[in-house]
Design an enzyme around this catalytic site. Structure first.
Site, PDB file in Angstrom:
ATOM      1  N   GLY A 110       0.826  -1.200   0.000  1.00 51.83           N
ATOM      2  CA  GLY A 110       0.000   0.000   0.000  1.00 51.83           C
ATOM      3  C   GLY A 110       0.861   1.250   0.000  1.00 51.83           C
ATOM      4  N   ASN A 111       0.267   2.381   0.302  1.00 49.15           N
ATOM      5  CA  ASN A 111       1.043   3.607   0.410  1.00 49.15           C
ATOM      6  C   ASN A 111       0.382   4.525   1.440  1.00 49.15           C
ATOM      7  OD1 ASN A 111      -0.778   5.637  -1.003  1.00 49.15           O
ATOM      8  ND2 ASN A 111      -0.569   4.068  -2.596  1.00 49.15           N
ATOM      9  N   ARG A 112       0.983   5.685   1.681  1.00 49.29           N
ATOM     10  CA  ARG A 112       0.575   6.519   2.819  1.00 49.29           C
ATOM     11  C   ARG A 112      -0.544   7.491   2.512  1.00 49.29           C
ATOM     12  NH1 ARG A 112       5.960   9.183   4.503  1.00 49.29           N
ATOM     13  NH2 ARG A 112       4.441  10.577   5.463  1.00 49.29           N
ATOM     14  N   SER A 113      -1.177   7.392   1.374  1.00 47.71           N
ATOM     15  CA  SER A 113      -2.263   8.339   1.068  1.00 47.71           C
ATOM     16  C   SER A 113      -3.405   8.175   2.072  1.00 47.71           C
ATOM     17  CB  SER A 113      -2.779   8.114  -0.350  1.00 47.71           C
ATOM     18  OG  SER A 113      -3.940   8.896  -0.573  1.00 47.71           O
TER      19      SER A 113
ATOM     20  N   ALA B  24      -3.513   7.842  -4.991  1.00 50.61           N
ATOM     21  CA  ALA B  24      -2.156   7.322  -5.143  1.00 50.61           C
ATOM     22  C   ALA B  24      -2.293   5.849  -5.547  1.00 50.61           C
ATOM     23  CB  ALA B  24      -1.381   7.469  -3.842  1.00 50.61           C
TER      24      ALA B  24
END
Ligand code: PMT
Length: 219
Positions: free
Chosen positions: A30-33, A96
């Site tokens: 995943g990512n930090r969005s 993102a």
């Protein structure tokens, strides 16, 4: 009486948040969005009288008033939900989206094995939602992308404007305090063919309206 907002009555599709690409039943990439930027745009567009479809990755945010929301998890699901949302007058890609996803999702939890000191994952490219919307037979009148950059913001954002054939690119610096991922504030430079405008630093809620002002001007 105040003049009607140029966005009133328009259909606007907004993507927001991260995507999660599953590796196995318990792990994902995943990512930090946080979704704050995209949700602020959806909320502002609805306040201005637009019919808003918000395609949201996994986030912990309440649905803005007057917004229709579809929740998705992966880049592939976000791709399908955004394209199913067409036709629209405007698309804003603030999500993102993962550029890569595992070639295969393991059916069971991936185990550590004795004697192995590493694990190699095979990733494949995801489809580019923004480029597919911009190249679609039912292309929105205005397609707006974001560019999340750690360096060379200007040249990287302009390259994305051309490569993805979009009308506006809102670039933000990521990896620094007070802008980009997770923060309540952001600073954008919006690029189009032949121009650019800096917006902020300011709260994402305020930048959303300033970005929509540019959208309204360029429709
Ligand atoms: O959610 P927040 O915590 O508020 O953070 C906001 C944000 C930093 C996520 C947001 O402002 C932002 O920059 N969003 C785009 C992040 C990103 O993925 O940028 P990119 O430079 O990798 O992608 C460029 C554009 O292509 C983006 O519009 C992205 O949505 C789109 N894209 C990318 C890959 C893909 N497979 N499909 C896409 O549509």
């Amino acid at each position: 009486m105040a003049a009607a907002d140029a966005l009133a009555g328009l259909r606007i599709v907004v993507s927001a948040g991260p995507t999660y690409e599953d590796l196995d039943p318990v792990r994902f990439i995943g990512n930090r969005s946080s979704g704050k930027m995209g949700f602020a745009i959806a909320a502002a567009a609805a306040r201005r009288g637009a019919q808003v479809l918000l395609v949201a990755g996994p986030v912990a945010l309440a649905t803005p008033a007057g917004v229709q929301r579809v929740d998705v998890r992966s880049a592939a699901q976000m791709h399908d939900a955004v394209l199913a949302g067409l036709p629209a007058d405007v698309y804003v890609g603030a999500a993102a989206v993962a550029d890569f996803t595992p070639r295969q999702v393991a059916a069971g939890k991936i185990k550590k094995r004795d004697g192995e000191d590493g694990l190699t994952l095979e990733l494949v490219r995801t489809r580019d939602i923004l480029a597919d919307v911009a190249g679609h037979a039912r292309r929105p009148r205005l397609v707006v992308g974001f560019a999340a950059e750690t360096d060379s913001v200007d040249s990287n954002a302009r390259a994305k404007l051309v490569k993805k054939k979009v009308d506006l690119i809102a670039a933000n610096r990521v990896g620094v305090e007070g802008s980009g991922f997770e923060s309540d504030d952001n600073a954008l430079v919006v690029y189009w063919n032949g121009g650019e405008q800096a917006l902020g630093p300011a709260p994402k809620t305020e930048l959303a309206d300033r970005l929509l002002d540019l959208v309204a001007e360029r429709l």
